[in-house]
Write an enzyme that holds these catalytic residues in place. Structure first.
Site, PDB file in Angstrom:
ATOM      1  N   TRP A 325      27.580  37.189  43.906  1.00 43.78           N
ATOM      2  CA  TRP A 325      28.771  38.046  43.863  1.00 43.78           C
ATOM      3  C   TRP A 325      29.531  37.908  42.548  1.00 43.78           C
ATOM      4  O   TRP A 325      29.199  37.078  41.722  1.00 43.78           O
ATOM      5  CB  TRP A 325      29.679  37.812  45.065  1.00 43.78           C
ATOM      6  CG  TRP A 325      30.170  36.423  45.314  1.00 43.78           C
ATOM      7  CD1 TRP A 325      30.153  35.358  44.475  1.00 43.78           C
ATOM      8  CD2 TRP A 325      30.730  35.954  46.538  1.00 43.78           C
ATOM      9  NE1 TRP A 325      30.688  34.251  45.078  1.00 43.78           N
ATOM     10  CE2 TRP A 325      31.050  34.585  46.347  1.00 43.78           C
ATOM     11  CE3 TRP A 325      31.015  36.535  47.764  1.00 43.78           C
ATOM     12  CZ2 TRP A 325      31.628  33.826  47.355  1.00 43.78           C
ATOM     13  CZ3 TRP A 325      31.596  35.765  48.756  1.00 43.78           C
ATOM     14  CH2 TRP A 325      31.890  34.426  48.554  1.00 43.78           C
ATOM     15  N   GLU A 326      30.531  38.760  42.368  1.00 41.62           N
ATOM     16  CA  GLU A 326      31.255  38.912  41.093  1.00 41.62           C
ATOM     17  C   GLU A 326      30.297  39.307  39.965  1.00 41.62           C
ATOM     18  O   GLU A 326      30.463  38.928  38.812  1.00 41.62           O
ATOM     19  CB  GLU A 326      31.994  37.613  40.705  1.00 41.62           C
ATOM     20  CG  GLU A 326      32.922  37.075  41.778  1.00 41.62           C
ATOM     21  CD  GLU A 326      34.174  37.912  41.958  1.00 41.62           C
ATOM     22  OE1 GLU A 326      34.176  39.091  41.546  1.00 41.62           O
ATOM     23  OE2 GLU A 326      35.154  37.405  42.517  1.00 41.62           O
TER      24      GLU A 326
END
Length: 507
Positions: A325-326
């Protein structure tokens, strides 16, 4: 919750370094740390950085108090890393309001969030951001996802079916939502790096405690050199991440504080964009080093590390998502050289000039020499910098505009940049600290990374140049990367002793 929120809107308006300290400390809370980070980071910062005064008055006091829970909704079932490929649509209504239609996937905090920052394309074209309240008719939240780890964190889909949002809930400018999304993600990546660091320290403590009480062959396993080497490696990687995270925290604090004094949205955006590269490399470094640390945590526990009753198993599962994620680590690796090359093409960064000077210095045998503390490590750092410049310049010259399609080359250059930044951070920190334990950490980090740099540089040299140029570049890399042997075993044993003495990370 209000660390990053100005006092005028119900927060405490503290500095970025304090924010990092808290993010790091919260990491030991496991799933709740994810809830906290998603709320106080990407759930709140879009409004902090890009909201109008009216939007800030309406939403920030609740976000800072925790009576309003925030969530960030960008990812879609068919658009993950390709953020600009979202299909959620915003349509302007006759009364000026916005109708939103579409679906979002893997939204952290969605199960109980009160306020969503949702991204949609106006008329299917203009990428824009909207503040959407949970009670909005047409907004529905799906069931909780069954995840590999972080079982206590909420992750759901969000569906928008003719959800009507007030006109003044457009966040930022129409068609400029990418500025909101990507700048907030930059900060989010950096905060994630701090959270990864926060997971590394407890893992070392848990491993050290187990090694101190578990016996085999009539001895505590912590007394065996190979277990000590694991503890030392975990601690050295933590030192590298810690050095990088707090170095960037200082850089961000200085730049953002100056932008806040100007009180201009453009100044704030420019400040966030300035350190996009550093935020991406910190995210990649920290998430992958955390992966190494928790893997060693399992190994120190032996068979018990594979048993859910012991803490190693949960730490191992929970850490895996940080590389996804990110922005996946693959995407972030492409962002590092991609951003630097874009700056070079627009005149913001001189890349070819330093590359030519590095080439001339190598060909002339004019390599820098160092004396004093960590002289050998500073020499290795200078060699890595020169190799990175040489290879970057050669890549640009050979592939030009086609470099975008050379993803393996771009990822290799990103890894060199990550190694360079990490080595530079630990060496500068250790020289300033002027203490034996810091010097040992710096020596071990540099010794491990410079070996990887040499192999990576040789591989890239064979790709970014041809014929005589390739032979010349390869010879230059070999000349640069000649380093003196380091007694890693002695250094590792000293660090392991410090970890054992402190029952965890020794700093």
């Amino acid at each position: 919750l209000g660390i990053d929120v100005p006092e005028a809107f119900g927060g405490v308006g503290l500095d970025r370094i304090t924010s990092v300290v808290v993010n790091e400390a919260m990491a030991s809370a496991g799933s709740f740390a994810v809830t906290y980070a998603a709320h106080s980071g990407i759930g709140t910062l879009p409004t902090v950085f890009f909201g109008t005064d009216d939007q800030k008055r309406r939403y920030l006091p609740g976000l800072a108090a925790g009576t309003t829970v925030g969530a960030y909704a960008l990812t879609e079932p068919s658009a993950g890393s390709d953020a600009m490929g979202i299909r959620t649509r915003a349509t302007r209504q006759e009364d000026g309001s916005w109708r939103l239609d579409g679906a979002k996937q893997f939204i952290t905090n969605a199960g109980f969030a009160d306020l969503f920052t949702i991204y949609a394309k106006i008329d299917g074209e203009q990428f824009s951001a909207f503040l959407v309240e949970r009670a909005t008719p047409g907004l529905s939240v799906g069931a909780e996802e069954a995840k590999m780890g972080l079982h206590g964190a909420s992750t759901c889909s969000v569906t928008l079916d003719a959800a009507v949002v007030p006109a003044d809930n457009l966040l930022g400018e129409a068609g400029k939502g990418h500025r909101v999304a990507f700048n907030v993600l930059n900060v989010g990546r950096f905060k994630l790096a701090a959270a990864c660091l926060g997971g590394m320290r407890p893992a070392i403590g848990t491993a050290a405690a187990y090694a101190a009480q578990r016996s085999a062959f009539g001895r505590r396993i912590g007394e065996f050199p190979l277990i000590g080497a694991k503890l030392a490696g975990m601690a050295a990687r933590t030192y590298a991440v810690e050095s990088v995270v707090y170095r960037i925290a200082g850089l961000l604090e200085t730049r953002l504080a100056a932008a806040e004094d100007v009180t201009s949205p453009d100044a704030m955006r420019a400040a966030l964009e300035e350190y996009a590269v550093e935020c991406s490399l910190a995210k990649v470094l920290a998430s992958e080093e955390l992966g190494f640390v928790v893997d060693e945590l399992v190994q120190v526990h032996g068979g018990y590390g594979y048993i859910e009753e012991y803490p190693a198993a949960a730490a191992y599962r929970d850490a895996r998502i940080h590389r996804i994620w990110e922005g996946t680590n693959e995407i972030n690796r492409l962002l590092v050289p991609g951003t630097l090359l874009k700056r070079a093409m627009t005149g913001r960064l001189d890349l070819l000039g330093p590359a030519r000077r590095a080439q001339d210095a190598v060909l002339a045998g004019d390599l820098p020499t160092f004396e004093g503390p960590l002289a050998a490590e500073r020499g290795a750092l200078a060699a890595t910098r020169a190799a990175t410049l040489l290879l970057s310049g050669a890549a640009v010259q050979r592939f030009d505009t086609g470099l975008d399609e050379e993803q393996e080359v771009l990822a290799g250059l990103a890894d060199l940049a990550i190694d360079l930044f990490a080595m530079e951070s630990v060496v500068e920190r250790a020289v300033r600290a002027s203490a034996p334990i810091h010097a040992d950490f710096a020596r071990l980090v540099v010794a491990d990374r410079v070996a990887a740099v040499e192999q990576r540089a040789k591989s890239l040299a064979a790709r970014v140049a041809e014929g005589d140029d390739a032979r010349t570049l390869g010879a230059g890399i070999r000349r640069l990367m000649r380093t003196e042997p380091v007694d890693r075993i002695a250094i590792s044993r000293r660090i392991a002793a410090a970890v054992t003495e402190h029952s965890g990370y020794p700093l």
